[in-house]
Structure formats: structure tokens, C-alpha cells
Write an enzyme that holds these catalytic residues in place. Sequence first.
Site, PDB file in Angstrom:
ATOM      1  N   HIS A  59      -4.920   1.629   2.986  1.00  0.00           N
ATOM      2  CA  HIS A  59      -5.241   0.480   4.000  1.00  0.00           C
ATOM      3  C   HIS A  59      -4.230   0.506   5.282  1.00  0.00           C
ATOM      4  O   HIS A  59      -4.659   0.485   6.319  1.00  0.00           O
ATOM      5  CB  HIS A  59      -5.501  -0.783   3.535  1.00  0.00           C
ATOM      6  CG  HIS A  59      -6.702  -0.889   2.342  1.00  0.00           C
ATOM      7  ND1 HIS A  59      -7.924  -0.964   2.880  1.00  0.00           N
ATOM      8  CD2 HIS A  59      -6.432  -0.987   0.997  1.00  0.00           C
ATOM      9  CE1 HIS A  59      -8.739  -0.954   1.569  1.00  0.00           C
ATOM     10  NE2 HIS A  59      -7.614  -1.052   0.815  1.00  0.00           N
ATOM     11  N   ALA A  75      -8.980  -8.941  -3.072  1.00  0.00           N
ATOM     12  CA  ALA A  75      -8.466  -9.512  -1.807  1.00  0.00           C
ATOM     13  C   ALA A  75      -9.629  -9.081  -0.656  1.00  0.00           C
ATOM     14  O   ALA A  75      -9.335  -9.161   0.269  1.00  0.00           O
ATOM     15  CB  ALA A  75      -7.201  -8.849  -1.226  1.00  0.00           C
ATOM     16  N   HIS A  95      -9.487   1.882  -8.324  1.00  0.00           N
ATOM     17  CA  HIS A  95      -8.183   1.377  -8.932  1.00  0.00           C
ATOM     18  C   HIS A  95      -8.645   0.993 -10.241  1.00  0.00           C
ATOM     19  O   HIS A  95      -8.954  -0.412 -10.663  1.00  0.00           O
ATOM     20  CB  HIS A  95      -7.707   0.157  -7.954  1.00  0.00           C
ATOM     21  CG  HIS A  95      -8.592  -0.479  -7.281  1.00  0.00           C
ATOM     22  ND1 HIS A  95      -9.571  -1.363  -7.688  1.00  0.00           N
ATOM     23  CD2 HIS A  95      -8.507  -0.920  -6.224  1.00  0.00           C
ATOM     24  CE1 HIS A  95     -10.063  -1.973  -6.987  1.00  0.00           C
ATOM     25  NE2 HIS A  95      -9.462  -1.941  -5.817  1.00  0.00           N
ATOM     26  N   ASP A 117       2.118   1.436 -10.108  1.00  0.00           N
ATOM     27  CA  ASP A 117       3.477   0.571  -9.374  1.00  0.00           C
ATOM     28  C   ASP A 117       3.996  -0.339 -10.561  1.00  0.00           C
ATOM     29  O   ASP A 117       5.133  -0.709 -10.380  1.00  0.00           O
ATOM     30  CB  ASP A 117       3.139  -0.068  -8.192  1.00  0.00           C
ATOM     31  CG  ASP A 117       1.905  -1.247  -8.779  1.00  0.00           C
ATOM     32  OD1 ASP A 117       1.359  -1.031  -9.479  1.00  0.00           O
ATOM     33  OD2 ASP A 117       1.474  -1.923  -7.486  1.00  0.00           O
ATOM     34  N   GLY A 118       3.633  -0.244 -11.839  1.00  0.00           N
ATOM     35  CA  GLY A 118       4.017  -0.995 -12.841  1.00  0.00           C
ATOM     36  C   GLY A 118       3.584  -2.193 -12.762  1.00  0.00           C
ATOM     37  O   GLY A 118       3.962  -3.174 -13.729  1.00  0.00           O
ATOM     38  N   ASP A 144      -3.258   2.399  -2.637  1.00  0.00           N
ATOM     39  CA  ASP A 144      -3.934   1.122  -2.214  1.00  0.00           C
ATOM     40  C   ASP A 144      -2.975   0.317  -1.457  1.00  0.00           C
ATOM     41  O   ASP A 144      -2.973  -0.768  -1.424  1.00  0.00           O
ATOM     42  CB  ASP A 144      -4.538   0.208  -3.357  1.00  0.00           C
ATOM     43  CG  ASP A 144      -5.481  -0.726  -2.890  1.00  0.00           C
ATOM     44  OD1 ASP A 144      -6.084  -0.673  -1.883  1.00  0.00           O
ATOM     45  OD2 ASP A 144      -5.769  -1.634  -4.107  1.00  0.00           O
ATOM     46  N   LEU A 202      -3.775 -10.196  -6.663  1.00  0.00           N
ATOM     47  CA  LEU A 202      -2.953  -8.721  -6.151  1.00  0.00           C
ATOM     48  C   LEU A 202      -3.730  -8.510  -5.115  1.00  0.00           C
ATOM     49  O   LEU A 202      -4.968  -8.407  -4.945  1.00  0.00           O
ATOM     50  CB  LEU A 202      -2.873  -7.602  -7.050  1.00  0.00           C
ATOM     51  CG  LEU A 202      -1.768  -7.799  -8.104  1.00  0.00           C
ATOM     52  CD1 LEU A 202      -2.039  -6.653  -9.258  1.00  0.00           C
ATOM     53  CD2 LEU A 202      -0.541  -7.771  -7.869  1.00  0.00           C
ATOM     54  N   ALA A 203      -2.878  -8.256  -3.629  1.00  0.00           N
ATOM     55  CA  ALA A 203      -3.448  -7.841  -2.392  1.00  0.00           C
ATOM     56  C   ALA A 203      -3.158  -6.454  -2.006  1.00  0.00           C
ATOM     57  O   ALA A 203      -2.277  -6.151  -1.506  1.00  0.00           O
ATOM     58  CB  ALA A 203      -3.178  -8.841  -1.308  1.00  0.00           C
TER      59      ALA A 203
END
Length: 381
Positions: free
Chosen positions: A60, A139, A215, A247-248, A272, A305-306
Site C-alpha cells: 500500500h 483496517a 495475507h 514479520d513475526g 502489505d 493490525l493495520a
Amino acid sequence: MNYYILADRFLLEGGEKIGGYLKIENGKFGDFANTIPEGSDVQDWSGYTIAPGLFDTHIHGVNGHDIMDGTVEAVHSISASILDQGVTRFLPTTLTSSSSDIEQAIKAITVATEQGLPGAQSEGIFLEGPYFTEKHKGAQNPDYFKKPNLDEFNAWQKLAKDSIVKIALAPERGHTMSFIKDVTATGVQVSIAHTDASYDCCMEAVSNGANNYVHLFNGMSGLHHREPGVVGAALTDQSVFAELICDGHHVHPDIATLAYEIKKEKLILITDCMRAGLMPDGDYQLGDFKVFMKDGIAKTVFGSLAGSTLQLINGVKNLQQWSGKPLYEIWHKGSLSPAHSLGISNKIGSISKGKVADYVVLNEFVDIQATAVEGDIKFKK
């Protein structure tokens, strides 16, 4: 521009090639050679590894800019900012918003691409929404959720000059199956996302042409032994692709490894990433929502989470470390698998004769030292 690359190691689809020269000819990969003609132009990367450029099919924004800014400047900035992450191709990704905001984003992407992007090159537009459902909205703004509308999509595609290559939707919405069938018939890829669909609903969507899950594990109903849900459909169907954010934070390392073991070449590493990527902790905007980033983790005021602030090279490093698999194997989940998912693996995604010469130079720590697009070095550390 014709030259040879000399390096210690090359990451290929089926393994590693140790040493030698790789020919770059008119922006494409040529043959390997042990010796070259005297006087040849050589890029000497002795001591380093050459890998194909990465392809982020879900991004994004980054470095303070977002696709939904709706400006040519934002698109150009994102293109330039991801070069040092090893990304040579990307899909500028929108999110759920008003029709006018989506249209403005499409216009900006189209104009920016026509002007020529300074870094990573666009392979088309990805519309993430607005045809979602609320339970797993993440989000995405539910005020703009609606049923798929083919006339609306066709108008967007016309505005984009046929450059929309992928759209994500929730398959349980009304009129979705016919929409999937009609859209995929034109060559557009359909992904499943932000959905509470049943396993059977997902399988029906796939039978109508959907080929990807956005995702994985996030924005979807989870796995249950009596109702496999969206996660179950994604994991058990070997015909479809699935994106993963490594990303964990979005997915536990052991579950990410499990997903890789199941999906294999159908796994796609994505970021993302939103505008807070490469930026310090603080307050940011994602669409209509205020987002706060702390310790590199971006969340809405509701605690969702955004997106992420992940760099794709770090996603590759993470999954390689978590899984213990060879680097070449994991690397291609960020280069070749994305290309396969869009049907363009004959053009990009791996070091192979005749493909576009997008490549990166890696040191022993898998840090990016240089990035080339179509044989032209655009970033050098």
C-alpha cells in the site's frame, strides 16, 4: 546495455550455481559462461551472490507515502523507496474507500506508470476491496463495503486503461460467484480476503476462478476441525496461491513455516506495507483510519493490525531462518511464486535465459548491495 556479471553464487530456480559469468543482453538474462571474450564489459561482484529481483504483489505504501494519497508523487516515491529492499516489481495496492478516492488512486497510478517509474516497475493495479464483509474487516473501512458490481469494476478498469490485474473480495457477498466468473474471464485475478466465508463457499469461489488467498490467517475465518473455514480452504487446496506476511507479528514463525511446508511453490511472500514502513514510530494514516506505530508494529485505535512495516527482504530472511530451508528455495517465494500467480513467470521471477534481467546483489548476510531493473543498476549501496 550488454555486459557480464561475475559472482561467486547465483540463486536459480532449482538450486545454486557456483561461480561463472552471467550474460546480460538488451536488458534480459543470457547464458552462463566459464570464460568470456577479451575486452568484454564485466560487473565484478566477486564475493557476492546474485538473486532475482523480488516482486511485492501487495504493498500500500512506504516511506511516508501511500497509494491512496492519489498522487503521482506517492507512486513514484514508493517505486524508488523499495529498490534498496531488493524489490524490482510491485503491484500498487488500493484499499476500501469511497469510489471517488479509489478512482483518484487509479488515475495516479496510471499516470505515474505512463510517465515512467524511477525504481521498481508496476505490473498492474491490485484493488484490495471494497467488496468485503465486516467480521474480519481489519483496517478496511466497513462504511464502504458493498456487493460486487461488474459495471463499477468495468468503469474502474477503463479508467486504469486495462491495468487492473487483481482484485480481492469476500466470496459470501451476493452476486459474487458470477462476478468472479466474469472478471477472471477477462484475465483479472481474483483473491479471497476480509471474509467469514465457509469452506464450501471458498471452494465454490475457486471453482469459478479465484486463485489466491490474501495475507493468510489474517482477515479471515480460522481453521476448525468441523468447519475448515477460509484458512482450511487455503491450506487444503493445492491449486491456489496464498500470501504470507513474515514479520513475526501477523503470523507465528512456526505457523508460517507450517504454511510453507503445505503450500510450497504456491506460497507468496508479501509485505502489505503501509506508509509507516521505513519511518519512525508515531501516528500515521491508513485510508480513513488513524494508525499508531510502536516498535515497528502498526495498529488502529481498535487494536487491529493495520498492514505492516515489513521490508520484503526481511520477510525472506525471516522465513529462511524459521524454516531452515536453503535460501534459493525461500527466495523464489518472493520472486517466482508471485509471478506464477499472475501468469507472468515466463517474463520475470527467476534468473533464466530470456527473462527480464531484474536482479539483486547480496552479501554474506543477505543484505542488499545493489538492485538492477532490466539490467540497469538503479540502486547501489
